[in-house]
Design a protein around this motif. Structure first.
Motif, short mmCIF file in Angstrom:
data_model
loop_
_atom_site.label_atom_id
_atom_site.label_comp_id
_atom_site.label_asym_id
_atom_site.label_seq_id
_atom_site.Cartn_x
_atom_site.Cartn_y
_atom_site.Cartn_z
N SER A 147 4.38 -3.70 -5.20
CA SER A 147 3.35 -2.68 -5.14
C SER A 147 4.28 -1.13 -5.73
O SER A 147 3.90 -0.18 -5.38
CB SER A 147 2.95 -2.23 -3.78
OG SER A 147 2.55 -3.34 -3.15
N LEU B 216 7.66 7.30 3.13
CA LEU B 216 8.86 7.62 4.01
C LEU B 216 9.03 8.98 4.66
O LEU B 216 9.82 9.10 5.35
CB LEU B 216 10.01 7.34 2.94
CG LEU B 216 10.25 6.34 2.06
CD1 LEU B 216 11.25 6.18 1.10
CD2 LEU B 216 10.64 5.07 3.07
N SER C 92 10.63 -1.30 -3.35
CA SER C 92 9.11 -1.35 -2.78
C SER C 92 8.95 0.26 -2.66
O SER C 92 9.69 0.90 -2.61
CB SER C 92 9.32 -1.85 -1.44
OG SER C 92 9.83 -3.34 -1.23
N SER D 21 9.56 6.58 -1.92
CA SER D 21 8.47 7.40 -1.21
C SER D 21 7.21 7.02 -2.10
O SER D 21 7.30 7.35 -3.43
CB SER D 21 8.86 8.70 -0.93
OG SER D 21 7.64 9.57 -0.66
N ASN D 22 6.09 6.73 -1.53
CA ASN D 22 4.96 6.45 -2.42
C ASN D 22 4.12 7.90 -2.17
O ASN D 22 3.11 8.16 -2.58
CB ASN D 22 4.11 5.39 -1.74
CG ASN D 22 3.53 5.65 -0.40
OD1 ASN D 22 3.87 6.64 0.35
ND2 ASN D 22 2.80 4.77 0.25
N PHE E 188 13.53 1.15 -0.75
CA PHE E 188 12.40 1.72 -0.91
C PHE E 188 12.12 3.18 -1.15
O PHE E 188 13.16 4.00 -0.90
CB PHE E 188 12.06 1.66 0.88
CG PHE E 188 12.07 0.64 1.52
CD1 PHE E 188 11.04 -0.14 1.88
CD2 PHE E 188 13.38 0.09 2.06
CE1 PHE E 188 11.06 -1.21 2.54
CE2 PHE E 188 13.29 -1.13 2.80
CZ PHE E 188 12.08 -1.83 2.89
N TYR F 221 6.90 2.85 -0.45
CA TYR F 221 6.57 2.96 1.22
C TYR F 221 6.44 4.44 1.47
O TYR F 221 6.92 5.26 0.91
CB TYR F 221 7.86 2.14 1.79
CG TYR F 221 7.56 1.91 3.20
CD1 TYR F 221 7.14 0.69 3.73
CD2 TYR F 221 8.03 2.98 4.38
CE1 TYR F 221 6.91 0.41 5.06
CE2 TYR F 221 7.79 2.48 5.49
CZ TYR F 221 7.06 1.30 5.82
OH TYR F 221 6.77 1.15 7.29
N LEU G 49 11.43 0.41 9.25
CA LEU G 49 11.81 -0.44 8.08
C LEU G 49 12.53 -1.71 8.34
O LEU G 49 13.12 -1.72 9.44
CB LEU G 49 12.80 0.43 7.20
CG LEU G 49 12.10 1.74 6.29
CD1 LEU G 49 13.06 2.60 5.59
CD2 LEU G 49 11.09 1.37 5.46
#
Length: 300
Positions: free
Chosen positions: A32, A67, A63, A118-119, A116, A65, A176
């Motif tokens: 994603s 965060l 990924s 941050s989105n 991971f 995610y 996580l």
């Protein structure tokens, strides 16, 4: 306001045999992740691939995610200890490093590094290094997180006054989870931890584990990385490690000291904080020499 590049510790690192030497290659799986960030991450991996030697591909799982407000990236390296050819017994190595030392894939079917991102961050996705106002340069952050995954990482933890190595649990980083099984760390240090030394009380790996003495050293603001290679190449000076008075899981004891290597310093990439607009597409010589100390061979 500076945003914390929050990296998660799990840790773990000597020479490749002459006949196996080749530059590192990365096999990357994206989950994603927007296409523009895929291109930027590939660029960061290419930078690292030109700096390190390994005959075993490095498997990375990336990924996107949520965060939280203060984290740009979180990294979990897989780990191995007591493998054939390990320079130190009873010591954890990042699996990418362990594989490079052993010359074989010690963790087939498992990723070496989970990262991971941050989105919710305002990412600058181009590779030119010219972010706009309020943007975080994704290539710089990706380089930083990959550095942790390659072994710039430790197993430190502090609960109350008690400091420890090798007591980290997956629950410490909830919600996580890693794509690989979380190992039983058995109160053992990582190879990075073995070079940490308090200016007054000496090597942390020689202190009782867990103990209040170790906890004090982890938060004494007088922590250094006493690797023989980096000290020899740095004029006899040991790099200072980030160890503020309040222990911060994932930041303390696993970064270069922020005030010693501030923004604009050629060695600032592996410090714990990244401000919007800051750009660094070079790990810096101190970081590379430290990686050499834990076991990586550098590319010519």
């Amino acid at each position: 306001m500076r945003s914390q590049r929050f990296f998660i510790t799990l840790a773990f690192s000597f020479l490749l045999l002459a006949g196996r030497a080749q530059t590192a290659q990365f096999n990357i799986t994206y989950n994603s992740v927007p296409p523009a960030l895929v291109t930027a991450f590939d660029h960061a991996a290419d930078i690292w691939s030109q700096l390190l030697m390994s005959s075993v591909p490095i498997k990375v799982n990336v990924s996107f995610y949520p965060l939280g407000a203060n984290a740009l990236g979180i990294t979990f390296p897989n780990g191995r200890r007591d493998f054939p050819g390990a320079p130190y017994a009873d010591t954890w190595y990042a699996s990418s490093l362990a594989n490079s030392i052993a010359g074989v894939d010690l963790n087939p079917g498992e990723n070496d590094i989970d990262i991971f991102f941050s989105n919710g961050a305002n990412w600058y996705t181009d590779t030119s290094g010219t972010p706009g106002a309020g943007q975080h340069d994704f290539v710089s952050v990706a380089l930083h997180e990959l550095g942790h995954g390659l072994g710039f990482v430790g197993l430190s933890k502090k609960v109350g006054n008690q400091g420890s190595f090798g007591l980290l649990e997956m629950a410490d980083f909830f919600p996580l989870t890693t794509s690989f099984p979380w190992p039983e760390l058995d109160t053992l240090p990582g190879i990075f931890d073995r070079f940490l030394s308090d200016q007054q009380d000496g090597p942390l790996a020689m202190m009782p584990n867990p103990s209040t003495v170790l906890g004090s050293a982890m938060t004494g603001n007088t922590l250094y990385f006493n690797g023989p290679i980096v000290m020899a190449m740095n004029g006899g000076q040991a790099p200072r490690i980030y160890a503020p008075g309040a222990f911060a899981l994932g930041s303390s004891c696993v970064h270069l000291n922020e005030s010693t290597y501030p923004v604009g310093n050629p060695n600032e990439l592996m410090t714990p904080f990244s401000s919007a607009g800051s750009v660094n597409h070079d790990p810096g010589l101190i970081c590379l020499w430290m990686l050499r100390d834990i076991g990586w061979n550098l590319a010519p």
